[in-house]
Each structure stands twice: as structure tokens, then as C-alpha cells.
Scaffold this active site. Structure first.
Site, PDB file in Angstrom:
ATOM      1  CG  ASP A 304     -47.244  -4.217  48.356  1.00 45.89           C
ATOM      2  OD1 ASP A 304     -46.595  -4.635  47.370  1.00 45.89           O
ATOM      3  OD2 ASP A 304     -47.098  -4.679  49.507  1.00 45.89           O
ATOM      4  CD  GLU A 362     -39.627   2.972  47.016  1.00 45.33           C
ATOM      5  OE1 GLU A 362     -38.468   2.570  46.869  1.00 45.33           O
ATOM      6  OE2 GLU A 362     -40.255   2.829  48.086  1.00 45.33           O
ATOM      7  CD  GLU A 450     -43.415  -7.121  52.338  1.00 44.57           C
ATOM      8  OE1 GLU A 450     -44.537  -7.419  51.902  1.00 44.57           O
ATOM      9  OE2 GLU A 450     -42.426  -6.920  51.597  1.00 44.57           O
TER      10      GLU A 450
END
Length: 558
Positions: A304, A362, A450
Site C-alpha cells: 500500500d 510511490e 500510520e
């Protein structure tokens, strides 16, 4: 011996005399014998009658006359000339030979539709006989019937013609034309080719099935109703209700078409393109951007990763972040019809005509994604005809180049913002997502940034004015759920794998016209112990102004 013989003789005489005294005799049983059957009668106009059918009745040992009865809407006769609802046949005639009985269907004016009945034969002492009767009465009243009393055309773009729908029109007992007219944003046709607001079904065809085609041409936004009216001099008007829902006209533009983004093997994490989009935004109410991800041959990135779409501001030459998303583990977002959706109306002053766009993902392998981006420009009445947007701050080059969290840093989080004098509405637009598993973990085991749930503040002139809660947003219910074996279902702090990063809009209570204020972004206090890497918040903030008159962009200085 003589006495015994005498007694025997007396006994014999007694028996003989007793037998001669029983004068009773068995009488034959009366019986009705019915021969034949009656079929269902053909459809028959009311106030008329059908052809007759007949059966035979015969008696055996009848001691009483035969009584014959029939229910209403049926008639019976012994000669097929004189008909009535009941008859009598003399018992002697019935016992002598078969008697023919005629029956016919004779519906009265109100007997429209199925009519069931019975024909009954009775005679005292005999078992009755019954025949079931059936017929359908047909109205002789002039009438127009339709197969549907309402047609719903659903959602149709404004000024667009819908597919046609049909209704079957049938007349009964008509002798002249049926005139049809339609109201509202609807048209009618007999051939599904030539449409108008009025037409007629000729007299020669009115008493059969006629297909009438109806279509909807949306003339305004929202629910629109009308009616199809059918008229004939001999009947009451018949109406079919019509409705449809007008949607704004939408113009679609493709900016990137399956652009491969990856790392290595000659691929790049980003792509820039000059594109041409809608050139007149005066009647554009909304601009939506869609991002579709498809796995290239060999599969998608297994992680992810941070990704976004940007537009270049010609005035400053800076890239403005239109929308940000986190890619799914192992897969694409094909479970969504059009991919990720972003409302980018705030950027309408930049998204005009020829412009430069950039996409970034990314990825750190050579699989990556095939990325497509397209825009819907939706017509309507804008809340304000003029928009302008300016960057307040952007620390969002990638996931690890956001604002460091929990450590000292040199990032400037203060700005001075000056709002134009003719601003009638002002708001801030923020995108923020945290990255890293820095410690110490929270009491529930969540590392930063996160996973750790936080509430950040936006201060205006030193006053806490807006809050951004970085909490769970329901990762497990994400429709992009085909991410196994990735850890996609666990709640992150304010974002999810395979989902758009939320856009946080904070509107000022006043227009802020002609004002200047000090903006500061304040992340909730927390100190990293440096034991498990670093934490970052990728953050972009823009200020948007709107007006009924042409407006310049706000001035932002550090």
C-alpha cells in the site's frame, strides 16, 4: 296318531293364511338420466346472446314433473325459440322418451367478464342433475384501454433524449379516431422514428392493439412530470402518467490513459502531461476527478503506497495537490466502477482549457500500476461563479517527506493569509495522512503516525478554530477488499489502503473579506523515542475564496 295329523294340518293352514295376508309390494325408484354436456360459451356481447347448446333429459319411473332451472345470464328452452329461466316437463313425457333442452349464454349489461352458472334438473324422489356453465360477457361500451398507467424514464441528462418506452393502446366499440397528446418534456410516436406532441390512431385501427412510443427529453434539473392523454368522442379521456428525472449535462475528459507508473526497468514513479479540459466553467457546478488503477501484466505492487494527482498553478509554477490516495495491497481498484472519486471543484479556476497535470505513485518495484485519470465537468448553477485558490502549505512530496512528528524539525507551519476584498466565502482544504511506526506505541499498541489516533488543530490568529481527527474511517468496509494477503482491513489513523485520503474542508463563519490572519497547523503533542524509525505527516493545505464578481487568489506569505 289322528290328533298329531290334525295339528300338522292346522300349522300348514296357519302359515298359508299368514302369507296371504301380506299385501306390500316394492316400488321402482324414480331416476333422471342426463345425456350430453355443455362447453364454455364463446365471448358474448352483453345484451346479446350466444348460440345454443343442447342436452337430453329422460325420466324413469318418475312420479313428479321435471323442474329445470338456470341461473341469471343464462336462458333455457324446449324448442330453442321461447327461452326463459325455468321450465317444466311433464313426468309422463319424460318417462316416455328423451326431451331436448336448449341453453344459451345471455349476459345482461352489467355481466362484463367471466360468468359462471349452473343448469339444474329436479324431480321429486329422483336425484338431481346439474351442469356447470361458463361464459365471458364482453362490454359494448366504447372504451380505451392502455397496457400501463405510468411510464418512468428514470435519470436522463439535461437536453438529452431518453430511450423510448412503449404503451399498448386498445379501443373497444369505437367508430372514429383516437387522438393522443402529451404534456411536459415528452414526445410520442407510432413508428419510434418520427416524434411529436400530438398524433392520432385512425378509425380503421382503433379497435385493435396499437403501439405508442414515448420518450423523455429532459428540459430542467430534477423531477419532471407529464401526461399522455387519449381522447375519443364516445369515451372518457384516458391518461398515462409520465415522469423522468433530469440530470445535469456532464462533459468528460480523459487526462491519463493507462499510464504505467513503477520503479526500475525504465519506468518512473511519476508522469507529467499537458492536457486540454473544459474551456468554459461559467455554468459548471461541479468538477469530479476519477483515478482508475489496473494491474499490469505480472501483477500490481504488493504494498500500500502513497499516491496523488497534481495540477500546476501557472501563476506560481507550483504543483497543487488535487487528490491523494493509498494504493491497495497486491491489487487494483477495479471493484469501483470508475475508480477513486475526488471533488476538485475548489480548483476550477485552474482546471480550464490547456493545463499541466502530474500523477505520482510511490512504488518501489517495476510492477507498479497502469493509471488512468479522467474528469467530469457537471453543468448546473454554481454556488458562486468565480473561484480562486492559493497554497497555504504543502509538505507532501511523498510519504516520508511530510512534516516530522514527535521530533524537532525546521518545517515552518505558520503562514500569513490575506483574503481579497470581494470574497463572499472562504474555506480551507486540507489533505493529511500519517506514515511510520515510530514509538513509543500508544496504550493500544499503535505506533505513529500510520496507526496512532490523534487530533490536530488549525489555529487562526492563535485561536484553535478547526480540528482534524485522525481516527478510524472503516477500513474493513472498504469496497476495494480484494487485497489479500495484505493487512488492509485494520484501521489506520485517518486513511485506508485502497481508498481516497479524506479531504477536510473547513469553512470560515464569515467571508473573511479584506482580512489577514495568521494560520498555524498544530499537530497533537507527542514525543518519539526514536526506537522504531520516524513518523511523518504528509500535509497539504489550500485556501479557497469565492465571489459573484471576478476574484484574485489570496496572498499567502511565510
Amino acid at each position: 296318531k289322528t290328533i298329531s295329523s290334525f295339528l300338522i294340518l292346522l300349522s300348514i293352514l296357519f302359515i298359508i293364511n299368514c302369507s296371504s295376508d301380506d299385501s306390500s309390494q316394492t316400488q321402482p325408484t324414480p331416476e333422471l338420466i342426463l345425456t350430453g354436456s355443455v362447453s364454455p360459451f364463446a365471448e358474448t356481447d352483453v345484451l346479446s346472446f350466444s348460440d345454443s347448446q343442447s342436452v337430453q333429459i329422460k325420466g324413469m319411473n318418475l312420479t313428479a314433473n321435471v323442474l329445470i332451472d338456470v341461473v341469471s345470464n343464462y336462458q333455457i328452452s324446449l324448442d330453442n325459440i321461447t327461452l326463459s329461466a325455468n321450465l317444466i316437463i311433464d313426468k309422463d313425457e319424460a318417462n316416455e322418451e328423451n326431451q331436448t333442452v336448449y341453453v344459451r349464454f345471455a349476459p345482461v349489461e352489467t355481466a362484463v367478464g367471466p360468468n359462471n352458472g349452473s343448469l339444474t334438473f329436479k324431480s321429486t324422489g329422483a336425484a338431481s342433475k346439474t351442469l356447470n356453465l361458463s361464459g365471458v360477457g364482453v362490454s359494448i361500451t366504447p372504451v380505451i384501454s392502455v397496457s400501463d398507467d405510468e411510464l418512468d424514464f428514470g435519470e436522463v441528462a439535461n437536453a438529452t433524449v431518453s430511450p423510448s418506452q412503449s404503451v399498448i393502446v386498445n379501443g373497444d366499440n369505437l367508430v372514429d379516431n383516437i387522438s393522443l397528446s402529451v404534456t411536459g418534456s415528452f414526445e410520442i410516436s407510432l413508428d419510434d422514428t418520427v416524434f411529436s406532441n400530438e398524433l392520432q390512431i385512425d378509425a380503421i385501427n382503433v379497435n385493435g392493439d396499437n403501439v405508442v412510443y414515448v420518450r423523455f427529453i429532459s428540459s430542467e434539473l430534477g423531477l419532471q412530470v407529464g401526461g399522455l392523454t387519449l381522447q375519443n368522442d364516445l369515451t372518457d379521456d384516458t391518461t398515462v402518467n409520465l415522469k423522468g428525472f433530469g440530470l445535469p449535462v456532464t462533459y468528460n475528459y480523459v487526462a491519463f490513459d493507462s499510464e504505467r507508473l513503477a520503479f526500475g526497468s525504465g519506468y518512473s514513479q511519476s508522469s507529467e502531461q499537458i492536457v486540454t479540459l473544459h474551456d468554459d466553467i461559467s455554468n459548471i457546478e461541479t468538477i469530479n476527478m476519477f483515478v482508475q488503477l489496473r494491474c499490469p501484466e505480472g501483477g500490481c505492487d504488493e504494498w500500500d503506497v502513497y499516491a496523488n494527482v497534481l495540477v500546476r498553478d501557472v501563476e506560481s509554477n507550483d504543483w497543487y495537490e488535487l487528490g491523494r490516495y493509498i494504493t491497495p495491497y497486491w491489487n487494483d481498484n477495479s471493484q469501483l466502477d470508475r475508480g477513486f472519486k475526488f471533488d476538485v471543484t475548489d480548483f476550477k479556476s485552474l482546471l480550464v482549457g490547456e493545463l499541466e497535470l502530474k500523477i505520482f505513485t510511490e512504488c518501489w518495484n517495476d510492477r507498479g500500476y497502469e493509471v488512468s485519470v479522467d474528469f467530469d465537468y457537471v453543468e448546473g448553477t454554481p454556488d458562486y461563479p468565480y473561484y480562486a485558490i492559493a497554497e497555504v502549505m504543502q509538505y507532501n512530496l511523498n510519504s516520508l517527506e511530510g512534516v516530522p512528528y514527535g521530533v524537532d524539525h525546521g518545517f515552518n507551519l505558520l503562514r500569513n493569509v490575506s483574503i481579497p476584498a470581494n470574497s463572499e466565502s472562504t474555506h480551507l482544504r486540507t489533505i493529511i495522512s500519517g506514515w511510520g511506526h515510530a514509538t513509543p506505541n500508544d496504550s493500544d499498541g499503535r505506533g505513529c503516525a500510520e496507526w496512532c489516533y490523534r487530533t490536530h488543530n488549525v489555529t487562526i490568529n492563535g485561536v484553535n478554530t478547526f480540528q482534524h481527527e485522525m481516527g478510524p474511517i472503516g477500513c474493513a468496509s472498504n469496497p476495494v477488499s480484494n487485497q489479500s494477503p495484505g493487512n488492509w482491513a485494520a484501521d489506520r489513523a485517518g486513511w485506508c489502503p485502497g481508498m481516497e485520503v479524506p479531504i477536510r474542508v473547513n469553512e470560515f463563519e464569515t467571508s473573511m473579506a479584506s482580512s489577514s490572519f495568521i494560520f498555524k497547523y498544530e499537530y497533537e503533542d507527542w514525543t518519539s523515542n526514536g526506537a522504531n524509525g520516524n513518523a511523518f505527516y504528509a500535509t497539504s493545505v489550500f485556501v479557497v475564496v469565492k465571489s459573484d464578481t471576478p476574484i484574485s487568489k489570496p496572498v499567502v506569505t511565510e
